[in-house]
Design a protein around this motif. Structure first.
Motif, PDB file in Angstrom:
ATOM      1  N   LYS A 164       0.834  -1.201   0.000  1.00  0.00           N
ATOM      2  CA  LYS A 164       0.000   0.000   0.000  1.00  0.00           C
ATOM      3  C   LYS A 164       0.872   1.256   0.000  1.00  0.00           C
TER       4      LYS A 164
ATOM      5  N   SER B 173       0.837   4.113  -2.880  1.00  0.00           N
ATOM      6  CA  SER B 173       0.591   5.512  -2.516  1.00  0.00           C
ATOM      7  C   SER B 173       1.738   6.401  -2.976  1.00  0.00           C
TER       8      SER B 173
ATOM      9  N   VAL C 123      -9.643  10.743  -9.020  1.00  0.00           N
ATOM     10  CA  VAL C 123      -9.557   9.470  -8.293  1.00  0.00           C
ATOM     11  C   VAL C 123      -8.244   9.380  -7.516  1.00  0.00           C
TER      12      VAL C 123
ATOM     13  N   THR D 131      -8.468  11.778  -4.542  1.00  0.00           N
ATOM     14  CA  THR D 131      -9.358  11.246  -3.507  1.00  0.00           C
ATOM     15  C   THR D 131      -8.702  10.092  -2.761  1.00  0.00           C
ATOM     16  N   TYR D 132      -8.068   9.189  -3.492  1.00  0.00           N
ATOM     17  CA  TYR D 132      -7.387   8.060  -2.857  1.00  0.00           C
ATOM     18  C   TYR D 132      -6.313   8.561  -1.886  1.00  0.00           C
TER      19      TYR D 132
ATOM     20  N   VAL E  39      -5.616   8.142   2.143  1.00  0.00           N
ATOM     21  CA  VAL E  39      -4.356   7.610   2.681  1.00  0.00           C
ATOM     22  C   VAL E  39      -3.881   8.485   3.837  1.00  0.00           C
TER      23      VAL E  39
END
Length: 133
Positions: free
Chosen positions: A2, A6, A111, A114-115, A119
């Motif tokens: 992850k 990111s 997107v 927003t992601y 995070v």
């Protein structure tokens, strides 16, 4: 995994904002590239009106450049994401209402933004906490 994902998205978004900021600033001062032409005449009027103000493109592109640099150097990332959110929303809304054919890149930016906001959600908890009287 992850964290790597990111990191990649943060760098991609940073590059997008830096390139858009540089190209936009060059375009304001040196007419580097012709203005985009949209199929909808109202979209062209909207962009022409904003461009003719001169201050708006300078402000938008300067903020994009600062946000992009912040994302690339990993400094003040939560603040940069908050600053970039209105741009992401307005890009999507512009394309949604005025030029739907070119909406995919706008959706990608929104997107990713927003992601990354999610995070860094822990950084925003103090802002989102309701104050009791």
């Amino acid at each position: 995994m992850k964290k790597k994902f990111s990191l990649i998205l943060r760098i991609v978004l940073g590059i997008i904002f830096v390139l858009c900021g540089i190209m936009g600033i060059l375009n304001v001062f040196f007419e580097f590239a012709p203005a985009a032409q949209y199929t909808n005449p109202i979209a062209n009027q909207f962009i022409t009106g904003m461009t003719n103000t001169k201050y708006l493109p300078i402000l938008i592109n300067f903020i994009n450049l600062v946000v992009g640099i912040s994302l690339l150097v990993n400094r003040f990332v939560p603040l940069a994401l908050i600053l970039s959110t209105p741009f992401s929303v307005n890009i999507v809304l512009f394309h949604l209402f005025l030029d739907i054919q070119t909406i995919p890149p706008a959706l990608v930016i929104a997107v990713i933004n927003t992601y990354l906001l999610f995070v860094y959600i822990d950084q925003y908890k103090s802002l989102l906490r309701a104050k009791s009287s």
